[in-house]
Design a protein around this motif. Structure first.
Motif, short mmCIF file in Angstrom:
data_model
loop_
_atom_site.label_atom_id
_atom_site.label_comp_id
_atom_site.label_asym_id
_atom_site.label_seq_id
_atom_site.Cartn_x
_atom_site.Cartn_y
_atom_site.Cartn_z
N ARG A 31 -4.20 -2.83 22.04
CA ARG A 31 -3.63 -3.67 23.53
C ARG A 31 -5.06 -4.22 23.90
N PRO A 32 -5.07 -5.27 24.63
CA PRO A 32 -6.53 -5.73 25.10
C PRO A 32 -6.93 -4.71 26.37
N PRO A 33 -8.36 -4.76 26.49
CA PRO A 33 -8.73 -4.05 27.73
C PRO A 33 -8.33 -4.85 29.02
N PRO A 34 -8.17 -4.39 30.26
CA PRO A 34 -7.71 -4.79 31.16
C PRO A 34 -8.63 -5.95 31.64
N PRO A 35 -7.91 -7.05 32.35
CA PRO A 35 -8.91 -8.25 33.01
C PRO A 35 -9.67 -7.74 34.32
N SER A 36 -10.43 -8.44 34.82
CA SER A 36 -11.10 -8.41 36.08
C SER A 36 -10.01 -8.02 37.10
N ASP A 37 -10.55 -7.04 38.08
CA ASP A 37 -9.63 -6.65 39.32
C ASP A 37 -9.14 -7.94 40.00
N LEU A 38 -9.66 -9.02 40.28
CA LEU A 38 -9.27 -10.25 40.89
C LEU A 38 -8.18 -10.78 40.10
N GLN A 39 -8.53 -10.93 38.63
CA GLN A 39 -7.46 -11.55 37.79
C GLN A 39 -5.96 -10.50 37.91
N ARG A 40 -6.34 -9.16 37.78
CA ARG A 40 -5.20 -8.21 37.52
C ARG A 40 -4.54 -8.45 38.61
N ALA A 41 -4.88 -8.50 40.02
CA ALA A 41 -4.22 -8.69 41.21
C ALA A 41 -3.26 -9.96 41.26
N SER A 42 -3.79 -10.86 40.79
CA SER A 42 -3.23 -12.21 40.72
C SER A 42 -2.00 -12.05 39.80
N ILE B 8 -11.58 -16.10 19.62
CA ILE B 8 -10.91 -14.98 20.30
C ILE B 8 -9.88 -14.18 19.28
N GLU B 9 -9.61 -12.94 19.81
CA GLU B 9 -8.94 -11.81 18.92
C GLU B 9 -7.40 -11.85 19.48
N VAL B 10 -6.59 -11.77 18.61
CA VAL B 10 -5.06 -11.64 18.80
C VAL B 10 -4.50 -10.08 18.45
N VAL B 11 -3.87 -9.67 19.28
CA VAL B 11 -3.54 -8.04 19.06
C VAL B 11 -2.01 -8.19 19.37
N THR B 12 -1.47 -6.95 19.28
CA THR B 12 0.30 -6.73 19.22
C THR B 12 0.54 -6.66 20.62
N ASP B 13 0.24 -5.82 21.30
CA ASP B 13 0.80 -5.16 22.52
C ASP B 13 -0.24 -6.12 23.98
N PRO B 14 0.77 -6.17 24.71
CA PRO B 14 -0.04 -6.77 26.33
C PRO B 14 -0.86 -5.48 26.76
N VAL B 15 -1.59 -5.68 27.87
CA VAL B 15 -2.54 -4.78 28.73
C VAL B 15 -1.36 -4.08 29.23
N GLU B 16 -1.55 -2.50 29.30
CA GLU B 16 -0.75 -1.62 29.71
C GLU B 16 -0.51 -1.98 31.29
N GLY B 17 1.12 -1.99 31.55
CA GLY B 17 1.43 -2.39 32.82
C GLY B 17 1.18 -3.68 33.22
N LEU B 18 0.98 -4.73 32.35
CA LEU B 18 0.44 -6.08 32.82
C LEU B 18 1.28 -7.32 32.05
#
Length: 470
Positions: free
Chosen positions: A224-235, A420-430
């Protein structure tokens, strides 16, 4: 070749020309990693009336038992090997091997992983109730050796674990380094492959021919990718619009701007500065968009109006397959005989004014701001770096394609490029979602085989190699 000088990505296929519906892509197995969905059965037959005397049964995550067995990183591969012998046969032992190898067309396979387990041997005693052989240095077994003459039915369960890493070198005599275990990689006409096999070997002993039964297995490391910034996650969670780099510098990778000169309507010389930012982190999952933020600056408002139309932009997701001894080098020189680029996707762009609620202005004096995205299709192969075979991706902005503007920038050469890197799964819960307004859709890629010279030659070399192996 058109404006972009790259062929579109080919439809996924196996190395023997079979289409990818028989090779389980990751998208066909979006399931809890603990769930085993299929039992795959492989047999060796003999006699005028074919009867299976050797069976390999493999449990896997694949939906379809007719496809290859599918496993994720660190999975346990389980199953059983069965013998059904109508007459007495001389057998010294039965082994199971899990192996991985890279193959560059026209060259011998290069093994990078091998794990062998002995299911039974004469020194393990009764083949119906074998006793494991002690490890080297352990006490000697007191088990009475069994006769190599077997008749009837026998069955051995097995469990073998995929590692997360392996040791491999770029050249035969080069030093070995630790790499994540690469995913299976196979496509029709590809210049290189990554293949995993399960092989059962029936050992007959000296001066006798062993029997083998093998199948390729598909391996896909989940990440999974690491989570985005707090503002991007909120949006994302609230369904709001993207926050730009000025308000959220932690959420963007702003690339160095480039200046482009050209002629507007064949009458005056003009210049525009282009800035491209990508949403961070620069790791994206299958079936997700890569967020883009584009800023144009120029003293000529007419030029800005012309170039800020969505149809003026040429943005692509470039996939590059690298083969050879320097494939794992991120700074390698791209040669035509070891570098195979393709267009894996195209970007879309829209004026900031069409996304309601944005805190930033789309048009200001001497400046235009646009949003965009490049979608990573669910059928995209995940990226990896490994000796002799590597697969990389980059988002690229090419020179503008606007009627009335002639640029001095060379066509097909990216103005800006970002790996960029391409991985299998989305960010957890996003769960990923597109921000594009209604009506903005990327142009579909034509699905056809590569027809450019280098890849055509690779096709021919592969076919010759494949038939000579058969």
């Amino acid at each position: 070749m058109g404006k972009e000088d790259l062929p579109p990505a080919t439809p996924p296929a196996t190395g023997d020309g079979k289409t990818d519906h028989e090779l389980p892509g990751y998208s066909s197995a979006r399931t809890d990693r603990g769930v085993l969905r299929s039992e795959h059965v492989y047999t060796l037959e003999t006699g005028s009336k074919p009867k299976a005397w050797l069976l390999l049964k493999v449990n896997s995550k694949a939906k379809d038992p007719k496809s290859l067995p599918l496993f994720f990183d660190n999975d346990k591969i389980t199953g059983k090997v069965e013998l059904d012998l109508e007459k007495t046969e001389h057998i010294q032992g039965v082994t199971l091997t899990l192996s991985g190898e890279t193959l560059q067309v026209g060259q011998d396979p290069v093994p990078f992983y091998s794990q062998v387990i002995t299911l039974w041997s004469t020194e393990m005693g009764d083949p119906k109730n074998p006793t494991p052989v002690p490890e080297v240095g352990g006490s000697k077994s007191k088990v009475k050796a069994a006769s190599p003459k077997l008749k009837g039915t026998y069955s051995w369960d097995f469990s073998i674990t995929l590692p997360e890493e392996t040791q491999a070198s770029d050249t035969p005599k080069g030093p070995k380094r630790t790499f994540p275990l690469p995913p299976s990689f196979t496509e029709r006409g590809s210049a290189a492959y990554v293949d995993y096999k399960l092989t059962v070997t029936i050992k007959r002993g000296s001066f006798r021919v062993d029997n083998t039964l093998a199948t390729s297995v598909a391996h896909y490391p989940r990440r999974r990718p690491p989570p985005p910034s707090d503002l991007q996650r909120a949006s994302y969670i609230d369904g709001g619009q993207m926050v730009g780099p000025d308000a959220d510098p932690a959420g963007w990778k702003v690339l160095p701007p480039v200046k482009i000169q050209g002629t507007l309507f064949d009458t005056k010389q003009v210049e525009v500065e282009v800035s491209l930012a990508l949403g961070t982190p620069l790791i994206f999952s299958l079936n997700s968009p890569v967020p883009l933020w584009i800023t144009l600056k120029s003293a000529d408002s007419q030029l800005l109006d012309l170039l800020s139309t969505p149809s003026s932009f040429l943005i692509r997701l470039k996939r590059t397959l690298a083969v050879g001894p320097d494939a794992s080098d991120n700074n390698r020189e791209e040669r035509s005989d070891t570098t195979f680029p393709q267009v894996a996707g195209r970007g879309i762009v829209w004026p900031l004014s069409e996304t309601q609620g944005s805190a930033e202005t789309s048009a200001a004096g001497g400046e235009r701001v646009l949003q965009g995205e490049v979608n990573i299709a669910v059928t995209t192969k995940i990226s990896f770096v490994f000796p002799r075979v590597s697969l990389r991706y980059a988002v690229e902005l090419l020179p503008f394609a606007a009627a009335g503007f002639t640029t001095t920038a060379p066509p097909g050469v990216p103005l800006i490029s970002q790996h960029i890197e391409v991985v299998t799964d989305p960010v957890e819960g996003l769960p990923p979602r597109s921000r594009a307004p209604p009506g903005y859709v990327a142009k579909a890629e034509a699905e056809y085989d590569n027809a450019i010279g280098v890849l055509t030659a690779a096709n021919q070399r592969f076919l010759h190699f494949h038939h000579s192996m058969g």
